[in-house]
Design a protein around this motif. Structure first.
Motif, PDB file in Angstrom:
ATOM      1  N   GLY A  38       0.797  -1.226   0.000  1.00 11.40           N
ATOM      2  CA  GLY A  38       0.000   0.000   0.000  1.00 11.40           C
ATOM      3  C   GLY A  38       0.825   1.269   0.000  1.00 11.40           C
ATOM      4  O   GLY A  38       0.267   2.369  -0.056  1.00 11.40           O
ATOM      5  N   SER A  39       2.153   1.149   0.065  1.00 12.75           N
ATOM      6  CA  SER A  39       3.022   2.329   0.029  1.00 12.75           C
ATOM      7  C   SER A  39       3.122   2.855  -1.403  1.00 12.75           C
ATOM      8  O   SER A  39       2.494   2.323  -2.320  1.00 12.75           O
ATOM      9  N   GLY A  40       3.931   3.890  -1.592  1.00  8.93           N
ATOM     10  CA  GLY A  40       4.093   4.482  -2.913  1.00  8.93           C
ATOM     11  C   GLY A  40       5.553   4.709  -3.257  1.00  8.93           C
ATOM     12  O   GLY A  40       6.404   4.836  -2.375  1.00  8.93           O
ATOM     13  N   ILE A  41       5.821   4.737  -4.560  1.00  2.00           N
ATOM     14  CA  ILE A  41       7.169   5.012  -5.068  1.00  2.00           C
ATOM     15  C   ILE A  41       7.079   6.152  -6.071  1.00  2.00           C
ATOM     16  O   ILE A  41       6.208   6.144  -6.951  1.00  2.00           O
ATOM     17  N   VAL A  42       7.970   7.132  -5.932  1.00  2.00           N
ATOM     18  CA  VAL A  42       8.120   8.186  -6.933  1.00  2.00           C
ATOM     19  C   VAL A  42       9.430   7.923  -7.668  1.00  2.00           C
ATOM     20  O   VAL A  42      10.514   7.974  -7.068  1.00  2.00           O
ATOM     21  N   VAL A  43       9.326   7.613  -8.946  1.00  2.58           N
ATOM     22  CA  VAL A  43      10.507   7.265  -9.739  1.00  2.58           C
ATOM     23  C   VAL A  43      11.097   8.538 -10.333  1.00  2.58           C
ATOM     24  O   VAL A  43      10.443   9.233 -11.115  1.00  2.58           O
ATOM     25  N   ARG A  44      12.330   8.835  -9.963  1.00  5.73           N
ATOM     26  CA  ARG A  44      13.044   9.979 -10.537  1.00  5.73           C
ATOM     27  C   ARG A  44      14.133   9.453 -11.486  1.00  5.73           C
ATOM     28  O   ARG A  44      13.850   9.173 -12.620  1.00  5.73           O
ATOM     29  N   HIS A  45      15.370   9.349 -11.044  1.00  2.24           N
ATOM     30  CA  HIS A  45      16.464   8.832 -11.874  1.00  2.24           C
ATOM     31  C   HIS A  45      16.514   9.522 -13.243  1.00  2.24           C
ATOM     32  O   HIS A  45      16.666   8.884 -14.285  1.00  2.24           O
ATOM     33  N   ASP A  46      16.426  10.851 -13.216  1.00  2.00           N
ATOM     34  CA  ASP A  46      16.428  11.608 -14.469  1.00  2.00           C
ATOM     35  C   ASP A  46      17.746  11.493 -15.225  1.00  2.00           C
ATOM     36  O   ASP A  46      17.798  11.737 -16.429  1.00  2.00           O
ATOM     37  N   GLY A  47      18.824  11.130 -14.520  1.00  2.00           N
ATOM     38  CA  GLY A  47      20.122  11.063 -15.178  1.00  2.00           C
ATOM     39  C   GLY A  47      20.301   9.849 -16.061  1.00  2.00           C
ATOM     40  O   GLY A  47      21.275   9.790 -16.834  1.00  2.00           O
ATOM     41  N   LEU A  48      19.402   8.893 -15.958  1.00  2.00           N
ATOM     42  CA  LEU A  48      19.531   7.697 -16.795  1.00  2.00           C
ATOM     43  C   LEU A  48      19.133   7.996 -18.239  1.00  2.00           C
ATOM     44  O   LEU A  48      18.283   8.848 -18.504  1.00  2.00           O
ATOM     45  N   LEU A  69       1.605  -1.464  -4.538  1.00  2.00           N
ATOM     46  CA  LEU A  69       2.217  -0.157  -4.331  1.00  2.00           C
ATOM     47  C   LEU A  69       1.741   0.797  -5.414  1.00  2.00           C
ATOM     48  O   LEU A  69       1.521   0.395  -6.551  1.00  2.00           O
ATOM     49  N   SER A  70       1.610   2.081  -5.068  1.00  2.00           N
ATOM     50  CA  SER A  70       1.357   3.115  -6.070  1.00  2.00           C
ATOM     51  C   SER A  70       2.688   3.486  -6.718  1.00  2.00           C
ATOM     52  O   SER A  70       3.702   3.597  -6.036  1.00  2.00           O
ATOM     53  N   LEU A  71       2.675   3.669  -8.031  1.00  2.81           N
ATOM     54  CA  LEU A  71       3.908   3.982  -8.757  1.00  2.81           C
ATOM     55  C   LEU A  71       3.706   5.253  -9.555  1.00  2.81           C
ATOM     56  O   LEU A  71       2.880   5.298 -10.468  1.00  2.81           O
ATOM     57  N   LEU A  72       4.460   6.301  -9.198  1.00  3.33           N
ATOM     58  CA  LEU A  72       4.364   7.599  -9.856  1.00  3.33           C
ATOM     59  C   LEU A  72       5.670   7.893 -10.583  1.00  3.33           C
ATOM     60  O   LEU A  72       6.753   7.503 -10.129  1.00  3.33           O
ATOM     61  N   LEU A  73       5.566   8.600 -11.681  1.00  3.65           N
ATOM     62  CA  LEU A  73       6.747   9.006 -12.436  1.00  3.65           C
ATOM     63  C   LEU A  73       6.928  10.505 -12.311  1.00  3.65           C
ATOM     64  O   LEU A  73       5.986  11.276 -12.526  1.00  3.65           O
ATOM     65  N   ALA A  74       8.135  10.939 -11.967  1.00  8.51           N
ATOM     66  CA  ALA A  74       8.467  12.358 -11.978  1.00  8.51           C
ATOM     67  C   ALA A  74       8.836  12.735 -13.410  1.00  8.51           C
ATOM     68  O   ALA A  74       9.839  12.267 -13.939  1.00  8.51           O
ATOM     69  N   GLY A  75       7.996  13.543 -14.041  1.00  8.50           N
ATOM     70  CA  GLY A  75       8.247  13.895 -15.424  1.00  8.50           C
ATOM     71  C   GLY A  75       6.994  14.337 -16.123  1.00  8.50           C
ATOM     72  O   GLY A  75       5.978  14.631 -15.483  1.00  8.50           O
ATOM     73  N   LEU A  79       4.325  11.110 -20.675  1.00 15.21           N
ATOM     74  CA  LEU A  79       5.242   9.987 -20.502  1.00 15.21           C
ATOM     75  C   LEU A  79       4.744   9.062 -19.399  1.00 15.21           C
ATOM     76  O   LEU A  79       4.788   7.825 -19.540  1.00 15.21           O
ATOM     77  N   ALA A  80       4.253   9.633 -18.301  1.00 11.39           N
ATOM     78  CA  ALA A  80       3.713   8.811 -17.214  1.00 11.39           C
ATOM     79  C   ALA A  80       2.547   7.971 -17.706  1.00 11.39           C
ATOM     80  O   ALA A  80       2.423   6.785 -17.375  1.00 11.39           O
ATOM     81  N   ARG A  81       1.682   8.566 -18.522  1.00  7.69           N
ATOM     82  CA  ARG A  81       0.533   7.834 -19.061  1.00  7.69           C
ATOM     83  C   ARG A  81       0.995   6.718 -20.001  1.00  7.69           C
ATOM     84  O   ARG A  81       0.488   5.593 -19.955  1.00  7.69           O
ATOM     85  N   VAL A  88       1.589  11.088 -11.692  1.00  6.08           N
ATOM     86  CA  VAL A  88       2.761  11.866 -12.071  1.00  6.08           C
ATOM     87  C   VAL A  88       3.121  12.797 -10.922  1.00  6.08           C
ATOM     88  O   VAL A  88       2.249  13.366 -10.257  1.00  6.08           O
ATOM     89  N   HIS A  89       4.435  12.916 -10.668  1.00  5.81           N
ATOM     90  CA  HIS A  89       4.917  13.852  -9.668  1.00  5.81           C
ATOM     91  C   HIS A  89       5.427  15.087 -10.393  1.00  5.81           C
ATOM     92  O   HIS A  89       6.359  15.008 -11.205  1.00  5.81           O
TER      93      HIS A  89
END
Length: 218
Positions: A38-48, A69-75, A79-81, A88-89
């Motif tokens: 039930g936790s969440g993750i915000v995926v960043r790693h913009d340098g990849l 888990l909830s999975l959000l993309l920073a961006g 792209l998140a969709r 999206v974060h």
């Protein structure tokens, strides 16, 4: 990737979050499995590079599905969709993308560091806001921190579910919730980078100790 299923509008998002960070010594897949269901993750790693970032996201998505888990993309919302994120974060430069994220039916979270950003998050209808930094943090050494009173003021101003970020640990999260009781905001959540990485390194050290003990001839 098939579209994941974001929480219904108005639903309470997770109170516990992992922000991915390239500084982490523990592989992200190992950090993800440390999170309570039930936790969440915000995926960043913009340098990849885009391909490597997509492969990282896909690996985390498999874990997220298995552990709820909830999975959000920073961006960008588009792209998140396209990647099948739950939401999206939106960071400082991303406030103008909130309308697009709403049209795409994505959960929207935003970063809040000051009153201007708090007001922007409220206008954007952010469903959760990461208010920071509450404590000194290794990701931004020397950055000024918010007092608990300042944090609560920004959380009230921003609306949405408030999540504390910046040097957070479970003990500090409990202290903030005690402080927030009766303040007019819902019990705040907490997010971290280093607290999860520290836990991952501790588990790895214990695993190595067990392996050494098992390797000793009897």
């Amino acid at each position: 990737m098939p579209r994941r299923h974001p929480p219904p509008r108005g639903a309470r998002l997770s109170g516990v979050w992992l922000f991915t960070d390239e500084r982490a010594a523990t592989p992200l897949a190992r950090l993800a499995v440390l999170l309570p269901p039930g936790s969440g993750i915000v995926v960043r790693h913009d340098g990849l590079a885009p391909g490597a970032r997509w492969r990282l996201f896909r690996r985390l998505a498999r874990i997220a599905r298995a552990r709820h888990l909830s999975l959000l993309l920073a961006g960008p919302p588009a792209l998140a969709r396209r990647w099948g994120a739950d939401g999206v974060h939106l960071r400082r430069q991303g406030g103008g993308a909130a309308a697009q994220a709403r049209r795409l039916d994505l959960v929207r979270t935003m970063a809040v560091h000051d009153r201007a950003e708090a007001r922007g998050a409220r206008r954007a209808g952010a469903q959760a806001v990461f208010v920071s930094p509450l404590h000194p943090t290794r990701s931004h050494p020397g950055a000024p921190t918010l007092s608990a009173a300042e944090w609560l003021r920004l959380a009230r101003l921003a609306g949405g579910q408030a999540v504390a970020l910046g040097g957070m640990t479970p003990a500090r999260a409990r202290a903030l919730r005690r402080r927030a009781a009766g303040s007019g905001i819902a019990l705040p959540g907490w997010a971290a980078i280093d607290a999860w990485d520290d836990r991952g390194k501790m588990k790895a050290a214990k695993r190595q100790q067990r392996q050494k003990r098992n390797a000793v001839p009897t």
